[in-house]
Design an enzyme around this catalytic site. Structure first.
Site, short mmCIF file in Angstrom:
data_model
loop_
_atom_site.label_atom_id
_atom_site.label_comp_id
_atom_site.label_asym_id
_atom_site.label_seq_id
_atom_site.Cartn_x
_atom_site.Cartn_y
_atom_site.Cartn_z
N PRO A 11 0.85 -1.19 0.00
CG PRO A 11 0.10 -0.95 2.20
CD PRO A 11 0.85 -1.88 1.30
CG MET A 12 3.59 2.29 -1.95
SD MET A 12 4.76 2.20 -3.34
CE MET A 12 3.80 1.21 -4.50
CB SER A 13 -0.32 7.43 0.89
OG SER A 13 -1.32 8.43 0.91
CD GLN A 64 -1.82 0.47 5.18
OE1 GLN A 64 -1.55 1.58 4.76
NE2 GLN A 64 -0.88 -0.46 5.40
CB CYS A 94 2.59 5.57 7.27
SG CYS A 94 2.84 7.05 6.25
CE LYS A 133 3.79 -2.29 4.38
NZ LYS A 133 4.75 -1.27 4.80
#
Length: 317
Positions: A11-13, A64, A94, A133
Site C-alpha cells: 500500500p502506497m499513499s 488499509q 507509515c 503492517k
C-alpha cells in the site's frame, strides 16, 4: 483466505489507487492493497476516503486503515467490511510526518499498549481477517516489532507485515532483512517481509533471510505496475509494449478521477515511466509532458517519448 502467489503490492499513499492496483493485478501480483484510508475521514464520509476504499473488481479486496483512536478504527473497519473489504490491514508503518504528527502510522509503535487497544477494537469490530503492517520499531533503541507482533497475534491479528527499517530511518540506508526474522520466531501467523526488494534475487534473499512466507514490493513498482507480477514469475512486458501500458494507465486515471484531478495525480506516474524508460528525453520534452493540461497532448507526447525509447533500446541492442 488464499492468494495466488507470494508477491504482494505494498500500500502506497498517492500511488496504489484503483487504476494502479488494476494494472498490478492484471500483470500477476499475488495480492494488492489500497492506499491508506484515514479511519476518521471514512467515518465522516469524505470523498477522498471513499475514492481510496473502492474495490477494483477482483478478490480479495484488502483495505488499509490508519488512525490513532480505537473507536474510529473500529467504525471504519465496519464500513469497509460492509462495502466489500475482504481483509482489513492496520497501518502502523507509515513514517510520513503528516501521519505520525497525528500519532498514527509508525508513531503507534512508541506506545504499544495504546496500539494493542486499537488492534483489539478493530479485530472485534469485523468478521473478516485483520492484518498488521509495521516497521522494526521507532528507532534503533526501540526495536519492538517482535513484542508487538506477538501481542497482536494473541489479539486476533492473522498476518503481519514488517518493513525492515525503523521509523527514524524513513527510507534511508538499507532495509535489515535479517532483523525481520526475530518476528518470524515469535509468531505462527503468516509473515510478509518488505523493504528494498527490486529484483527476483532480492525477493528470494529477503524470504531466505527473514523466514517470511511472502514478500511485499513498493517503490520498485513505481513506473512499472507490472513488476510485482514479474517477480512472481509472470513474463516481463515487451519493451515495445511499455508505451501502450503507460498511456492506458494515464487514460484509466482520467476515467477514475475526472480530467481536472487526474492531470495532477498522474504527473508523478508519468515522471516514473520517463525516468525508467526514457531517461535521455530532452528536458523541454519532459516538461511538456509533465505540465500540459491537455490530456490528448499528454497521451500523444508520452507515447512518442516511450516508443522512441523502445526504438533506441532496440538499436542499442
Amino acid at each position: 483466505m488464499s492468494v495466488r502467489n507470494r508477491v504482494v503490492l505494498a500500500p502506497m499513499s498517492g500511488v496504489t489507487d484503483m487504476p494502479f492496483r488494476e494494472l498490478a493485478w492484471r500483470f500477476g501480483a499475488g495480492l494488492v492493497v489500497t492506499e491508506m484510508v484515514a479511519s476518521r475521514e471514512l467515518v465522516n464520509d469524505t470523498a477522498e476516503s471513499w475514492s481510496r476504499l473502492k474495490a477494483a473488481g477482483f478478490r480479495p479486496h484488502m483495505v488499509q486503515l490508519a488512525g490513532r483512536e480505537a473507536h474510529w478504527m473500529a467504525e471504519a473497519a465496519k464500513i469497509a467490511a460492509d462495502h466489500g473489504a475482504d481483509i482489513i490491514d492496520i497501518n502502523m508503518g507509515c513514517p510520513a510526518k503528516k501521519v505520525i504528527g497525528g500519532y498514527s502510522g509508525s508513531a503507534l509503535m512508541r506506545d504499544p499498549d495504546h496500539a494493542l487497544g486499537l488492534i483489539e477494537a478493530t479485530v472485534k469490530a469485523v468478521d473478516i481477517p485483520v492484518t498488521l503492517k509495521m516497521r522494526l520499531g521507532w528507532d534503533e533503541n526501540s526495536i519492538n516489532a517482535p513484542d508487538i507482533a506477538r501481542r497482536a497475534e494473541a489479539s486476533g491479528i492473522q498476518l503481519v507485515t514488517i518493513h525492515g527499517r525503523t521509523r527514524m530511518q524513513f527510507y534511508e540506508g538499507r532495509a535489515d532483512w535479517d532483523a525481520i526474522r526475530a518476528v518470524r520466531e515469535v509468531i505462527s501467523v503468516p509473515l510478509i517481509a518488505n523493504g528494498d526488494v527490486e529484483t527476483a534475487h532480492d525477493a528470494q534473499e529477503i524470504l531466505r533471510r527473514s523466514g517470511a512466507d511472502a514478500v511485499m514490493i513498493g517503490r520498485g513498482c513505481q513506473g512499472r505496475p507490472w513488476h510485482a507480477g514479474v517477480l512472481a514469475g509472470a513474463a516481463e512486458p515487451r519493451r515495445e509494449d511499455i508505451a501502450d501500458i503507460a498511456v492506458e494507465h494515464y487514460r484509466m486515471m482520467l476515467d477514475f478521477y475526472g480530467e481536472a484531478v487526474a492531470i495532477r495525480h498522474a504527473r508523478k506516474h508519468l515522471g516514473w515511466y520517463l525516468e525508467r524508460f526514457a531517461p535521455a528525453l530532452a528536458g523541454t520534452e519532459k516538461a511538456g509532458i509533465m505540465t500540459s493540461r491537455d490530456p490528448r497532448e499528454v497521451a500523444a507526447r508520452l507515447y512518442h517519448a516511450l516508443d522512441a525509447g523502445a526504438l533506441d533500446g532496440r538499436e542499442a541492442a
